[in-house]
Scaffold this motif. Structure first.
Motif, PDB file in Angstrom:
ATOM      1  N   GLY A 307     -22.596  40.645  28.150  1.00  5.10           N
ATOM      2  CA  GLY A 307     -21.149  40.651  28.333  1.00  5.10           C
ATOM      3  C   GLY A 307     -20.402  40.394  27.039  1.00  5.10           C
ATOM      4  O   GLY A 307     -20.941  39.846  26.066  1.00  5.10           O
ATOM      5  N   TYR A 458     -32.239  33.461  29.440  1.00  2.00           N
ATOM      6  CA  TYR A 458     -31.774  34.456  30.414  1.00  2.00           C
ATOM      7  C   TYR A 458     -32.847  34.637  31.479  1.00  2.00           C
ATOM      8  O   TYR A 458     -34.042  34.712  31.169  1.00  2.00           O
ATOM      9  CB  TYR A 458     -31.528  35.785  29.699  1.00  2.00           C
ATOM     10  CG  TYR A 458     -31.031  36.912  30.577  1.00  2.00           C
ATOM     11  CD1 TYR A 458     -29.674  37.182  30.684  1.00  2.00           C
ATOM     12  CD2 TYR A 458     -31.918  37.714  31.285  1.00  2.00           C
ATOM     13  CE1 TYR A 458     -29.209  38.235  31.475  1.00  2.00           C
ATOM     14  CE2 TYR A 458     -31.477  38.759  32.085  1.00  2.00           C
ATOM     15  CZ  TYR A 458     -30.124  39.024  32.164  1.00  2.00           C
ATOM     16  OH  TYR A 458     -29.661  40.051  32.949  1.00  2.00           O
ATOM     17  N   GLY A 462     -29.986  41.742  35.419  1.00  2.98           N
ATOM     18  CA  GLY A 462     -28.540  41.887  35.572  1.00  2.98           C
ATOM     19  C   GLY A 462     -28.004  43.298  35.504  1.00  2.98           C
ATOM     20  O   GLY A 462     -26.785  43.491  35.586  1.00  2.98           O
ATOM     21  N   TYR A 465     -24.562  44.644  37.036  1.00  4.80           N
ATOM     22  CA  TYR A 465     -23.709  43.520  37.463  1.00  4.80           C
ATOM     23  C   TYR A 465     -22.245  43.934  37.386  1.00  4.80           C
ATOM     24  O   TYR A 465     -21.843  44.770  36.574  1.00  4.80           O
ATOM     25  CB  TYR A 465     -23.975  42.276  36.618  1.00  4.80           C
ATOM     26  CG  TYR A 465     -23.459  42.310  35.195  1.00  4.80           C
ATOM     27  CD1 TYR A 465     -22.147  41.951  34.901  1.00  4.80           C
ATOM     28  CD2 TYR A 465     -24.289  42.680  34.135  1.00  4.80           C
ATOM     29  CE1 TYR A 465     -21.672  41.979  33.596  1.00  4.80           C
ATOM     30  CE2 TYR A 465     -23.831  42.712  32.833  1.00  4.80           C
ATOM     31  CZ  TYR A 465     -22.525  42.362  32.561  1.00  4.80           C
ATOM     32  OH  TYR A 465     -22.048  42.395  31.272  1.00  4.80           O
ATOM     33  N   ILE A 468     -18.946  38.342  35.932  1.00  2.00           N
ATOM     34  CA  ILE A 468     -19.596  37.181  35.326  1.00  2.00           C
ATOM     35  C   ILE A 468     -18.741  35.954  35.615  1.00  2.00           C
ATOM     36  O   ILE A 468     -17.521  35.975  35.416  1.00  2.00           O
ATOM     37  CB  ILE A 468     -19.742  37.321  33.794  1.00  2.00           C
ATOM     38  CG1 ILE A 468     -20.427  38.642  33.429  1.00  2.00           C
ATOM     39  CG2 ILE A 468     -20.544  36.153  33.229  1.00  2.00           C
ATOM     40  CD1 ILE A 468     -20.505  38.887  31.934  1.00  2.00           C
ATOM     41  N   TYR A 483     -24.375  36.189  36.553  1.00  2.00           N
ATOM     42  CA  TYR A 483     -24.097  37.623  36.662  1.00  2.00           C
ATOM     43  C   TYR A 483     -24.213  38.014  38.144  1.00  2.00           C
ATOM     44  O   TYR A 483     -25.242  37.761  38.771  1.00  2.00           O
ATOM     45  CB  TYR A 483     -25.071  38.422  35.810  1.00  2.00           C
ATOM     46  CG  TYR A 483     -24.944  38.086  34.336  1.00  2.00           C
ATOM     47  CD1 TYR A 483     -24.142  38.841  33.495  1.00  2.00           C
ATOM     48  CD2 TYR A 483     -25.604  36.969  33.810  1.00  2.00           C
ATOM     49  CE1 TYR A 483     -24.002  38.508  32.143  1.00  2.00           C
ATOM     50  CE2 TYR A 483     -25.468  36.634  32.470  1.00  2.00           C
ATOM     51  CZ  TYR A 483     -24.661  37.399  31.639  1.00  2.00           C
ATOM     52  OH  TYR A 483     -24.523  37.054  30.324  1.00  2.00           O
ATOM     53  N   LYS A 485     -23.656  40.736  41.493  1.00  2.00           N
ATOM     54  CA  LYS A 485     -23.571  42.086  42.035  1.00  2.00           C
ATOM     55  C   LYS A 485     -23.444  41.944  43.546  1.00  2.00           C
ATOM     56  O   LYS A 485     -24.292  41.296  44.178  1.00  2.00           O
ATOM     57  CB  LYS A 485     -24.820  42.892  41.669  1.00  2.00           C
ATOM     58  CG  LYS A 485     -24.760  44.354  42.097  1.00  2.00           C
ATOM     59  CD  LYS A 485     -26.002  45.111  41.639  1.00  2.00           C
ATOM     60  CE  LYS A 485     -25.906  46.576  42.021  1.00  2.00           C
ATOM     61  NZ  LYS A 485     -27.122  47.329  41.617  1.00  2.00           N
TER      62      LYS A 485
END
Length: 530
Positions: A307, A458, A462, A465, A468, A483, A485
């Motif tokens: 991001g 991490y 993601g 996604y 955030i 993240y 979805k």
């Protein structure tokens, strides 16, 4: 001969029973040796206190049931047996006797080793069965060890283009001048001790799955009974004028890392690509090269994966070390004189002086040698495998960065993920399949990148996604990013927020669904933060 001091048992009281509640852990000492003590369902157990990967203190990790997950890189260990259950790392932990008496907890120390290698068998010459492992990375190594740990006594041959046995490749972009011996995942004598043949500086150029043979670049033709393809990926080359000039480099091997380190010392370095590799190389060179410039096609580094907010933060971190960014741009041409680089021309019209150019613009799967074979690949040339790492051809398996596999946490969506940790897990699953103990891959992806001594962790997957949600503050470089979805957490990243990512990885591994409502709450007690 056994050292009497090493074999001597020492028992000491380490705490009171009331000091730990169910589901809690504590670091204790016996004879000045640190041990992880755990209480679960009223029972105490004790194992080594340091992760076998990089030595992280496990007490700062996440405990869920009978499993502790390392806060740094996500390795998991059974707290009753000490066995490693997920990666990275290779070795298990020592386990110790625990007894309770009159409300007191006693632990018996019988070794001061911090790691424990699982018992392995040896080759029996009369067994006419051969496994060939193509590739010298962690997938092949873990597969070989899994075979020997499960009483496979046939011949094991590992074929690798590298001049070294399996080594810690993620370190190449983080510590480019490290000594090769310090990189090795296992010492060279390990392979002799466990009858694993190392064919180094050799490349497989073709596979005949009907004849069950592989052909090596020195014209050796070797028969196999079972085959693992774990050839990984190679760096994507740059297709621009001047890309063939001297001092234009890719980072693929140990020698590449050494060369880049030596070439860039006191020189003008240009890094092309704001991938994890490109950013780590730029960060490493920031205090070694005379200048470092980095060229990226997006507005910020890591924009798609992490991001814009986190990408902007990483950009600022490197800018504080005088790294110059040229974003929303690309290389038009590399110019030189007498075959050596002198400058880089940008598509937007800019010119950068350069002595060395390093490309980090993605990777390509190493599958060219499979042309004409019946091993199925997807449209991106990744080898298609099932949950047990089986390819479309019987007794041919594949693992690591080169595969497309079903990811359990995304409903068996087929994915290709080039993570160090997953390559280990794939190798284990392939090995178990080979010895007819089929086990489905169920690991949750876990990744880390290091920039200027700061680790971004991490977990999850993601891709796709849509939102955030942050806890903490990115601008203060202390944050946890969720993240989402469809209002469900599919991945998380953190900086200075341990063990949040490890905790989320363990929750996802246990099938827990984490929703937007849950992460929006001000109460993050469920994350086991200190």
């Amino acid at each position: 001969m056994v050292n009497p001091e090493e074999s001597m048992e020492i028992t000491e009281m380490v705490c009171l029973e009331s000091d730990l509640l169910d589901g809690q852990m504590k670091e204790v000492e016996v004879d000045k040796h640190k041990i992880l003590l755990v209480k679960n369902e009223g029972q105490f157990s004790a194992v080594g206190s340091r992760c076998s990967h990089y030595g992280a203190p496990l007490v700062k990790g996440t405990l869920l049931g009978d499993r502790v997950r390392c806060p740094f890189h996500g390795a998991c260990f059974n707290v009753k047996t000490g066995d490693i259950e997920d990666y990275p790392g290779l070795d298990s932990l020592p386990s110790y006797k625990v007894k309770t008496e009159d409300g007191k907890v006693y632990v018996t120390l019988n070794t001061k080793e911090t790691k424990r290698m699982r018992e392995m068998c040896h080759r029996v010459p009369e067994v006419c069965h051969t496994v060939i492992l193509i590739g010298g990375g962690p997938a092949s190594l873990v597969c070989a060890e899994t075979l020997r740990q499960n009483d496979y006594s046939g011949r094991i041959i590992m074929v690798t283009k590298e001049g070294l046995p399996p080594f810690d490749k993620p370190k190449l972009s983080k510590a480019m001048n490290v000594d090769s011996e310090r990189l090795l995942l296992r010492p060279k004598e390990f392979f002799q001790q466990h009858d694993i043949e190392m064919w180094m500086n050799k490349e497989v150029i073709s596979v005949d799955t009907e004849a069950k043979t592989v052909t090596v670049d020195d014209n050796t033709v070797q028969h196999y009974d079972q085959l693992l393809i774990a050839t990984g990926c190679r760096a994507r080359p740059m297709a621009c004028p001047g890309a063939d000039l001297e001092n234009v480099r890719l980072l693929e091997s140990f020698q590449d890392a050494q060369d880049i380190h030596n070439l860039c010392a006191g020189k003008k370095a240009v890094v092309v690509g704001t991938s994890f590799i490109g950013m780590e190389v730029a960060a490493y060179l920031s205090d070694k090269a005379a200048s470092v410039s980095i060229i990226g096609r997006s507005e910020y580094p890591f924009q798609l994966s992490l991001g814009a907010d986190i990408g902007k933060m990483t950009m600022q971190m490197l800018e504080e070390k005088e790294v110059k960014f040229y974003m929303n741009d690309n290389v038009a041409e590399i110019r030189g004189e007498n075959g050596k680089v002198q400058e880089v021309l940008l598509q937007n019209g800019g010119r950068l002086e350069a002595d060395v150019v390093v490309f980090g613009i993605g990777v390509l799967p190493n599958v060219d040698f499979l042309k004409g074979s019946k091993i199925a690949t997807d449209q991106r040339n990744n080898i298609i495998v099932d949950k047990c790492m089986r390819t479309s051809v019987p007794e041919v398996y594949s693992a690591g960065d080169v595969v497309s596999f079903p990811l359990a946490m995304r409903g068996d969506e087929r994915v290709n993920i080039g993570h160090w940790q997953l390559a280990h897990a794939h190798g284990r699953i392939a090995g178990l399949s080979m010895v007819k103990k089929p086990t489905e891959i169920n690991s949750v992806p876990f990744f880390w990148t290091v920039l200027l001594g700061k680790s971004i962790r991490y977990t999850g997957y993601g891709q796709g996604y849509t939102d955030i949600v942050f806890k903490g503050k990115v601008e203060e470089r202390t944050f946890l990013a969720f993240y989402l979805k469809d209002d469900v957490v599919v991945a998380a990243a953190s900086l200075n927020f341990d063990p949040a990512v490890a905790c989320l990885a363990e929750m996802i591994a246990n099938g827990k669904v984490i929703t937007r409502v849950q992460i929006k709450s001000d109460d993050l007690g469920w994350l086991q933060l200190p």
